[in-house]
Write a protein that holds these residues in place. Structure first.
Motif, short mmCIF file in Angstrom:
data_model
loop_
_atom_site.label_atom_id
_atom_site.label_comp_id
_atom_site.label_asym_id
_atom_site.label_seq_id
_atom_site.Cartn_x
_atom_site.Cartn_y
_atom_site.Cartn_z
N THR A 174 9.71 13.93 20.55
CA THR A 174 11.13 13.95 20.26
C THR A 174 11.74 12.59 20.57
OG1 THR A 174 11.70 14.73 22.49
CG2 THR A 174 11.23 16.40 20.84
N LYS A 175 12.98 12.38 20.15
CA LYS A 175 13.63 11.10 20.37
C LYS A 175 13.93 10.89 21.85
CE LYS A 175 17.22 11.51 17.76
NZ LYS A 175 18.49 11.15 17.07
N LEU A 176 13.73 9.66 22.30
CA LEU A 176 14.11 9.26 23.65
C LEU A 176 14.97 8.00 23.52
CD1 LEU A 176 10.72 9.67 25.59
CD2 LEU A 176 12.66 11.25 25.56
N VAL A 177 16.25 8.22 23.32
CA VAL A 177 17.14 7.10 23.01
C VAL A 177 18.35 7.11 23.93
CG1 VAL A 177 16.43 7.04 20.60
CG2 VAL A 177 18.39 8.45 21.27
N TYR A 178 19.01 5.97 23.98
CA TYR A 178 20.28 5.86 24.70
C TYR A 178 21.14 4.91 23.89
CZ TYR A 178 23.53 5.75 28.61
OH TYR A 178 24.65 5.89 29.40
N THR A 179 22.18 5.45 23.27
CA THR A 179 22.91 4.67 22.28
C THR A 179 24.35 4.37 22.65
OG1 THR A 179 23.44 6.73 21.10
CG2 THR A 179 21.48 5.51 20.37
N TYR A 180 24.90 5.03 23.66
CA TYR A 180 26.30 4.77 23.99
C TYR A 180 26.64 5.20 25.41
CZ TYR A 180 26.89 9.78 23.11
OH TYR A 180 26.76 11.15 23.14
N ASN A 181 27.74 4.66 25.91
CA ASN A 181 28.35 5.10 27.17
C ASN A 181 29.69 5.74 26.85
OD1 ASN A 181 26.43 4.19 29.13
ND2 ASN A 181 27.12 2.09 28.77
N HIS A 182 29.94 6.88 27.45
CA HIS A 182 31.18 7.61 27.21
C HIS A 182 31.94 7.70 28.53
CE1 HIS A 182 32.66 10.61 23.96
NE2 HIS A 182 33.64 9.91 24.47
N ILE A 183 33.14 7.14 28.57
CA ILE A 183 33.91 7.08 29.81
C ILE A 183 35.25 7.76 29.59
CG2 ILE A 183 34.80 5.56 31.62
CD1 ILE A 183 33.06 3.33 30.39
N SER A 184 35.59 8.72 30.45
CA SER A 184 36.91 9.33 30.37
C SER A 184 37.86 8.57 31.29
CB SER A 184 36.85 10.81 30.78
OG SER A 184 36.47 10.94 32.14
N LEU A 185 39.08 8.40 30.83
CA LEU A 185 40.13 7.70 31.59
C LEU A 185 41.30 8.66 31.73
CD1 LEU A 185 39.94 4.29 29.67
CD2 LEU A 185 38.79 4.89 31.82
N GLY A 186 41.10 9.73 32.48
CA GLY A 186 42.07 10.80 32.51
C GLY A 186 41.80 11.75 31.35
N ARG A 190 43.68 12.10 28.53
CA ARG A 190 44.21 11.69 27.22
C ARG A 190 43.74 10.32 26.77
NH1 ARG A 190 48.16 14.19 30.06
NH2 ARG A 190 49.01 12.21 30.83
N ASP A 191 42.75 9.77 27.46
CA ASP A 191 42.27 8.44 27.11
C ASP A 191 40.79 8.35 27.44
OD1 ASP A 191 42.15 5.81 26.32
OD2 ASP A 191 43.43 5.02 27.92
N GLY A 192 40.09 7.48 26.74
CA GLY A 192 38.67 7.32 26.99
C GLY A 192 38.10 6.14 26.23
N ILE A 193 36.83 5.85 26.51
CA ILE A 193 36.12 4.75 25.85
C ILE A 193 34.76 5.25 25.40
CG2 ILE A 193 35.02 2.48 26.17
CD1 ILE A 193 37.20 1.81 28.20
N LEU A 194 34.42 4.96 24.16
CA LEU A 194 33.08 5.21 23.65
C LEU A 194 32.48 3.84 23.33
CD1 LEU A 194 30.87 7.16 22.69
CD2 LEU A 194 31.96 7.17 20.44
N GLN A 195 31.53 3.40 24.15
CA GLN A 195 30.94 2.08 24.03
C GLN A 195 29.52 2.18 23.49
OE1 GLN A 195 31.98 -1.48 25.01
NE2 GLN A 195 30.35 -1.41 23.48
N MET A 196 29.28 1.61 22.33
CA MET A 196 27.94 1.59 21.75
C MET A 196 27.09 0.53 22.45
SD MET A 196 28.60 3.98 19.72
CE MET A 196 26.98 4.10 18.95
N VAL A 197 25.79 0.81 22.62
CA VAL A 197 24.88 -0.14 23.25
C VAL A 197 23.70 -0.40 22.32
CG1 VAL A 197 25.55 0.57 25.57
CG2 VAL A 197 23.60 1.66 24.46
N ASP A 198 23.05 -1.55 22.50
CA ASP A 198 21.92 -1.91 21.66
C ASP A 198 20.61 -1.48 22.32
OD1 ASP A 198 21.35 -3.77 23.66
OD2 ASP A 198 22.13 -5.47 22.53
N ASP A 199 19.48 -1.87 21.71
CA ASP A 199 18.17 -1.47 22.22
C ASP A 199 17.85 -2.06 23.58
OD1 ASP A 199 17.68 0.08 20.04
OD2 ASP A 199 16.44 -1.39 18.98
N GLU A 200 18.56 -3.10 23.96
CA GLU A 200 18.36 -3.70 25.27
C GLU A 200 19.31 -3.11 26.32
OE1 GLU A 200 15.91 -5.88 25.97
OE2 GLU A 200 15.26 -5.51 23.92
#
Length: 393
Positions: A323-335, A337-347
């Motif tokens: 099966t896939k073993l990947v890590y493609t983003y960081n998801h951060i909640s800021l309360g 009503r706000d948040g950040i979805l940060q995409m990451v590369d293979d490194e």
């Protein structure tokens, strides 16, 4: 004689694997026992919300596993003996040993050892439900002080995802408190430039004071002492500087990393003991990009699915799918009503692309809701055909 599978830990990874195995393996030939220290399923990704004062559901594991045939043992794991193939557990009645044929190790992680003087005695954390509730009780008492200039000072130490989420959640949920976030380096240093800017604006909007490039040397009952001589007044210090795993696997003689994670191969099998599998934060697994998977809920899902395929395939003589073993983003909640979805590369580095605002906040809330539902319905959507072991492993 039935093949006995013992699952240690019923967090996101352990509960998923146990339920899926119960659906896919015939109960005529296999039995599954889950050992967990508490009787509830803990939504660890929402413990900062629990501490901030919000309602966070904790379903009973007995209800979660009802109808699956899984045996639940509420007890604390004290030791693993892979040579004898037994696990030592303890509860209020005393200690016993459980034998196994296949062991699934999913004990996860906990707050890192607080070696900074005073941190263990005076700081709170959100790494477990009881500690999050203790922090909540403390914040309730501080909230009664009312205005910020009259007291109610909270200092969050650690600028990782947990620290950021905890500081912003408390600031939004309890506007009567003064919140400071102590960052060892640049705030959001692992994020893209745009995401860092969004994070700074969120902290400003919520009134979170950020101290960058600051190291903590000691924690006292009413203040935090920094390396540059600064003393921060604190009525509640929250320690979020990293996570660690229990030394149980290392003490049992398994091949582990320096921080105690079990070294596994591509199918989540221990490289030193092939009838032991590790998933989630307990596993040192190499992703498809050639880098170790980080401790995260996403990694728990990917490693859990791979372990299921390996255990079912190994017991039934079927081909084991990768099966896939990947890590493609960081998801951060800021309360809420706000948040950040940060995409990451293979490194594992942040890509310029990110999403900020209400949409990622809604997406993360949906992911958390879906994760709870999936855990509470562990056999939903899994093929109904139950496979019998082909031969004794």
């Amino acid at each position: 004689m039935k093949h006995h599978i013992v699952v240690l830990g019923a967090g996101y990874a352990g509960a998923y694997v146990a339920g899926t195995l119960a659906r896919r393996l015939s109960p005529a030939n296999t039995e599954i026992t889950v050992v967990n220290a508490v009787p509830d399923f803990v939504q660890r990704m929402r413990l900062h919300q629990l501490a901030a004062g919000q309602d966070v559901e904790a379903p009973k594991l007995a209800d979660v596993f009802a109808g699956t045939g899984i045996r639940l043992r509420v007890a604390r794991v004290t030791a693993v003996d892979p040579e004898r193939q037994v696990v030592a557990v303890a509860d209020a009645a005393g200690g016993v040993e459980l034998g196994y044929d296949t062991l699934l190790y999913a004990l996860g992680s906990h707050g890192a050892d607080r070696t900074v003087p005073g941190a263990a005695e005076h700081a709170f954390d959100v790494a477990a439900r009881p500690s999050a509730l203790r922090l909540r009780e403390r914040l309730d008492s501080l909230d009664s002080l009312g205005r910020r200039d009259e007291g109610g000072r909270v200092v969050v130490v650690g600028d990782g995802l947990t620290g950021i989420e905890t500081a912003t959640e408390i600031a939004e949920s309890r506007p009567g408190l003064s919140v400071a976030l102590v960052a060892r380096g640049e705030l959001g240093g692992r994020l893209s430039a745009g995401a860092r800017s969004h994070l700074r604006h969120a902290c400003d909007r919520l009134g979170v004071t950020v101290l960058e490039y600051t190291s903590v040397e000691a924690v006292e009952a009413t203040r935090v002492l920094c390396a540059d001589g600064t003393a921060l007044a604190s009525d509640a210090t929250v320690w979020t500087a990293g996570f660690a795993v229990d030394p149980i696997a290392a003490a049992g003689g398994l091949d582990v990393t320096e921080n105690g994670q079990i070294v596994v191969d591509r199918i989540m099998r221990s490289v030193s003991h092939p009838n032991i599998y590790a998933v989630g934060d307990s596993a040192y697994a190499i992703g498809d990009n050639g880098r170790p998977l980080p401790m995260s809920c996403a990694s728990a899902g990917y490693t859990g699915r791979q372990a299921v395929e390996a255990i079912v395939g190994g017991l039934t003589g079927r081909k084991i799918a990768n099966t896939k073993l990947v890590y493609t983003y960081n998801h951060i909640s800021l309360g809420r009503r706000d948040g950040i979805l940060q995409m990451v590369d293979d490194e594992g580095r942040a890509k310029p692309k990110y999403m900020g605002g209400r949409k990622p906040a809604r997406i993360k809330a949906g992911i958390l809701k879906m994760s709870l539902w999936a855990t509470s319905h562990p056999t939903f959507g899994v093929p109904k055909r139950k496979h019998r072991p082909a031969a004794a492993p």
